[in-house]
Scaffold this active site. Structure first.
Site, mmCIF file in Angstrom:
data_model
loop_
_atom_site.group_PDB
_atom_site.id
_atom_site.type_symbol
_atom_site.label_atom_id
_atom_site.label_comp_id
_atom_site.label_asym_id
_atom_site.label_seq_id
_atom_site.Cartn_x
_atom_site.Cartn_y
_atom_site.Cartn_z
ATOM 1 N N TYR A 164 30.600 -11.018 7.085
ATOM 2 C CA TYR A 164 29.354 -10.915 7.865
ATOM 3 C C TYR A 164 28.346 -11.995 7.454
ATOM 4 O O TYR A 164 27.811 -12.715 8.310
ATOM 5 C CB TYR A 164 28.770 -9.518 7.641
ATOM 6 C CG TYR A 164 27.420 -9.275 8.278
ATOM 7 C CD1 TYR A 164 27.285 -9.211 9.663
ATOM 8 C CD2 TYR A 164 26.277 -9.068 7.494
ATOM 9 C CE1 TYR A 164 26.045 -8.959 10.255
ATOM 10 C CE2 TYR A 164 25.045 -8.816 8.072
ATOM 11 C CZ TYR A 164 24.927 -8.759 9.449
ATOM 12 O OH TYR A 164 23.700 -8.509 10.026
ATOM 13 N N LYS A 168 26.915 -15.187 9.687
ATOM 14 C CA LYS A 168 25.486 -15.364 9.965
ATOM 15 C C LYS A 168 24.960 -16.678 9.363
ATOM 16 O O LYS A 168 24.052 -17.302 9.915
ATOM 17 C CB LYS A 168 24.692 -14.179 9.416
ATOM 18 C CG LYS A 168 24.964 -12.864 10.141
ATOM 19 C CD LYS A 168 24.404 -12.871 11.552
ATOM 20 C CE LYS A 168 24.430 -11.486 12.174
ATOM 21 N NZ LYS A 168 23.853 -11.455 13.522
HETATM 22 N N1 LIG Z 1 19.703 -3.567 11.280
HETATM 23 C C1 LIG Z 1 19.650 -4.415 10.280
HETATM 24 O O1 LIG Z 1 19.370 -4.037 9.142
HETATM 25 C C2 LIG Z 1 19.906 -5.887 10.518
HETATM 26 C C3 LIG Z 1 19.578 -6.782 9.498
HETATM 27 C C4 LIG Z 1 19.809 -8.135 9.687
HETATM 28 C C5 LIG Z 1 20.349 -8.592 10.869
HETATM 29 N N2 LIG Z 1 20.672 -7.690 11.855
HETATM 30 C C6 LIG Z 1 21.256 -8.236 13.092
HETATM 31 O O2 LIG Z 1 20.478 -7.807 14.184
HETATM 32 C C7 LIG Z 1 21.274 -7.816 15.368
HETATM 33 C C8 LIG Z 1 21.050 -6.517 16.111
HETATM 34 O O3 LIG Z 1 21.536 -5.439 15.329
HETATM 35 P P1 LIG Z 1 20.825 -4.010 15.278
HETATM 36 O O4 LIG Z 1 20.418 -3.759 13.894
HETATM 37 O O5 LIG Z 1 19.845 -3.886 16.366
HETATM 38 O O6 LIG Z 1 22.091 -3.060 15.524
HETATM 39 P P2 LIG Z 1 22.533 -2.169 16.758
HETATM 40 O O7 LIG Z 1 21.477 -1.199 17.091
HETATM 41 O O8 LIG Z 1 23.891 -1.665 16.385
HETATM 42 O O9 LIG Z 1 22.640 -3.222 17.950
HETATM 43 C C9 LIG Z 1 23.692 -4.132 18.045
HETATM 44 C C10 LIG Z 1 23.702 -4.638 19.467
HETATM 45 O O10 LIG Z 1 24.705 -5.651 19.612
HETATM 46 C C11 LIG Z 1 25.506 -5.337 20.736
HETATM 47 N N3 LIG Z 1 26.869 -5.809 20.533
HETATM 48 C C12 LIG Z 1 27.638 -5.686 19.442
HETATM 49 N N4 LIG Z 1 28.832 -6.246 19.664
HETATM 50 C C13 LIG Z 1 28.806 -6.733 20.925
HETATM 51 C C14 LIG Z 1 29.732 -7.415 21.732
HETATM 52 N N5 LIG Z 1 30.961 -7.723 21.281
HETATM 53 N N6 LIG Z 1 29.374 -7.780 22.988
HETATM 54 C C15 LIG Z 1 28.135 -7.464 23.463
HETATM 55 N N7 LIG Z 1 27.223 -6.803 22.745
HETATM 56 C C16 LIG Z 1 27.552 -6.450 21.490
HETATM 57 C C17 LIG Z 1 25.491 -3.825 20.811
HETATM 58 O O11 LIG Z 1 25.825 -3.426 22.124
HETATM 59 P P3 LIG Z 1 26.691 -2.070 22.376
HETATM 60 O O12 LIG Z 1 25.894 -0.972 21.726
HETATM 61 O O13 LIG Z 1 26.741 -1.989 23.860
HETATM 62 O O14 LIG Z 1 28.007 -2.309 21.715
HETATM 63 C C18 LIG Z 1 24.042 -3.530 20.464
HETATM 64 O O15 LIG Z 1 23.225 -3.667 21.594
HETATM 65 C C19 LIG Z 1 22.707 -8.045 14.910
HETATM 66 O O16 LIG Z 1 23.059 -9.382 15.149
HETATM 67 C C20 LIG Z 1 22.647 -7.765 13.426
HETATM 68 O O17 LIG Z 1 23.620 -8.457 12.704
HETATM 69 C C21 LIG Z 1 20.444 -6.365 11.709
#
Ligand SMILES: NC(=O)c1ccc[n+]([C@@H]2O[C@H](COP(=O)([O-])OP(=O)(O)OC[C@H]3O[C@@H](n4cnc5c(N)ncnc54)[C@H](OP(=O)(O)O)[C@@H]3O)[C@@H](O)[C@H]2O)c1
Length: 263
Positions: A164, A168
């Site tokens: 991961y 990133k």
């Molecule tokens: N939460 C944290 O602590 C954190 C920290 C650092 C970075 N991030 C980054 O922030 C971003 C958003 O994550 P989040 O925390 O908001 O998590 P989340 O609520 O699980 O959202 C992830 C989103 O990505 C979409 N997604 C995943 N795989 C996909 C695919 N193959 N095609 C199309 N859509 C896809 C999901 O859509 P579906 O639900 O329809 O699958 C969902 O809308 C990610 O890139 C993650 O790595 C998160």
């Protein structure tokens, strides 16, 4: 001191009026908060994700079909990305703001990583984001803003995140390359690097939720701001990068991580 009328007017100004925004992963967590903020700031918003139910729910929150667009698809599927931009072109004609945010944060110890796991994470988090932007190029307007969602886990070595964090880190590098390559076309390219944010990412890490919460909790305890972020706190930075306020900002990664990467 009370704000003057002028200051109030400036504060209330809709920063993204007449802009067209596309947010991948706009149906959940950080992406959903970004889509809602963009909509509230006057943008026309298209969201993209796999889950039809959460796409429908989010579309309702974005004023429904009259105001916004939701397209179902997978960022790892080139045909789905073509479908997304065909729908955006038909509906809005162009893209001014693109947030390549869709991602998965799967944890697995290094010695247990197999090729399937490696491909799954890198296909979504790096390759998917790469082609999300490349496929959008013909539609990107000549003063547009592109952003990636990276992570504070690229700035610290954390167990279980070898794939991961590397995917990133590749996006962080891509931010610089694209800032250089697309800059002459007026396209700014930046990244937002969140620390731990309260979203469904934790439940989707591929390890028991309690364990994920505990491991992230240990990181949070060491931060100067020792709590999880709310998705809206990340979205506020996305509005900045999308708007004219960030007209001189490109190639950058902004940490919105409670200080995680700094101490
Ligand atoms: N939460 C944290 O602590 C954190 C920290 C650092 C970075 N991030 C980054 O922030 C971003 C958003 O994550 P989040 O925390 O908001 O998590 P989340 O609520 O699980 O959202 C992830 C989103 O990505 C979409 N997604 C995943 N795989 C996909 C695919 N193959 N095609 C199309 N859509 C896809 C999901 O859509 P579906 O639900 O329809 O699958 C969902 O809308 C990610 O890139 C993650 O790595 C998160």
């Amino acid at each position: 001191m009370a704000a003057t009328n002028t200051e109030t007017a400036e504060y209330n100004e809709q920063k993204l009026e007449n802009k067209v925004a596309v947010v991948t992963g706009g149906n959940s967590g950080i992406g959903r908060a970004i889509a809602e903020r963009f909509h509230a700031q006057g943008a026309s918003v298209a969201i993209f994700g796999r889950n039809q139910e959460t796409l429908d729910e989010t579309l309702d929150a974005l004023g429904g079909e009259d105001e916004s667009l939701a397209v179902q698809g997978d960022v790892t599927d080139a045909e789905d990305l073509d479908k997304l931009y065909a729908a955006v072109e038909e509906r809005f004609g162009r893209v001014d703001i693109l947030v390549a945010n869709a991602g998965v944060g799967k944890i697995r110890p290094f010695d247990e990583v197999d090729e399937d796991f490696f491909d799954q994470v890198t296909d979504i988090d790096f390759k998917g984001a790469f082609f999300t932007v490349q496929t959008a190029l013909p539609l990107l307007s000549d003063s547009s803003s592109v952003m990636f969602t990276t992570t504070g886990a690229t700035e610290r070595g954390l167990p279980g995140l070898s794939v991961y964090a590397a995917a990133k880190a590749a996006l962080r590098s891509l931010t610089r390359s694209l800032a250089a390559e697309l800059g002459p076309q007026g396209i700014r390219v930046n990244a937002i690097s969140p620390g731990p944010v309260e979203t469904s990412l934790v439940e989707r890490m591929g390890i028991p939720t309690e364990q994920a919460t505990e491991e992230l909790g240990n990181i949070v305890e060491q931060q100067p701001i020792d709590r999880f972020a709310q998705p809206e706190e990340i979205a506020a930075t996305a509005v900045f990068l999308a708007s004219e306020d960030a007209s001189y900002v490109t190639g950058s990664e902004i940490d919105v991580d409670g200080g995680m990467a700094q101490v």
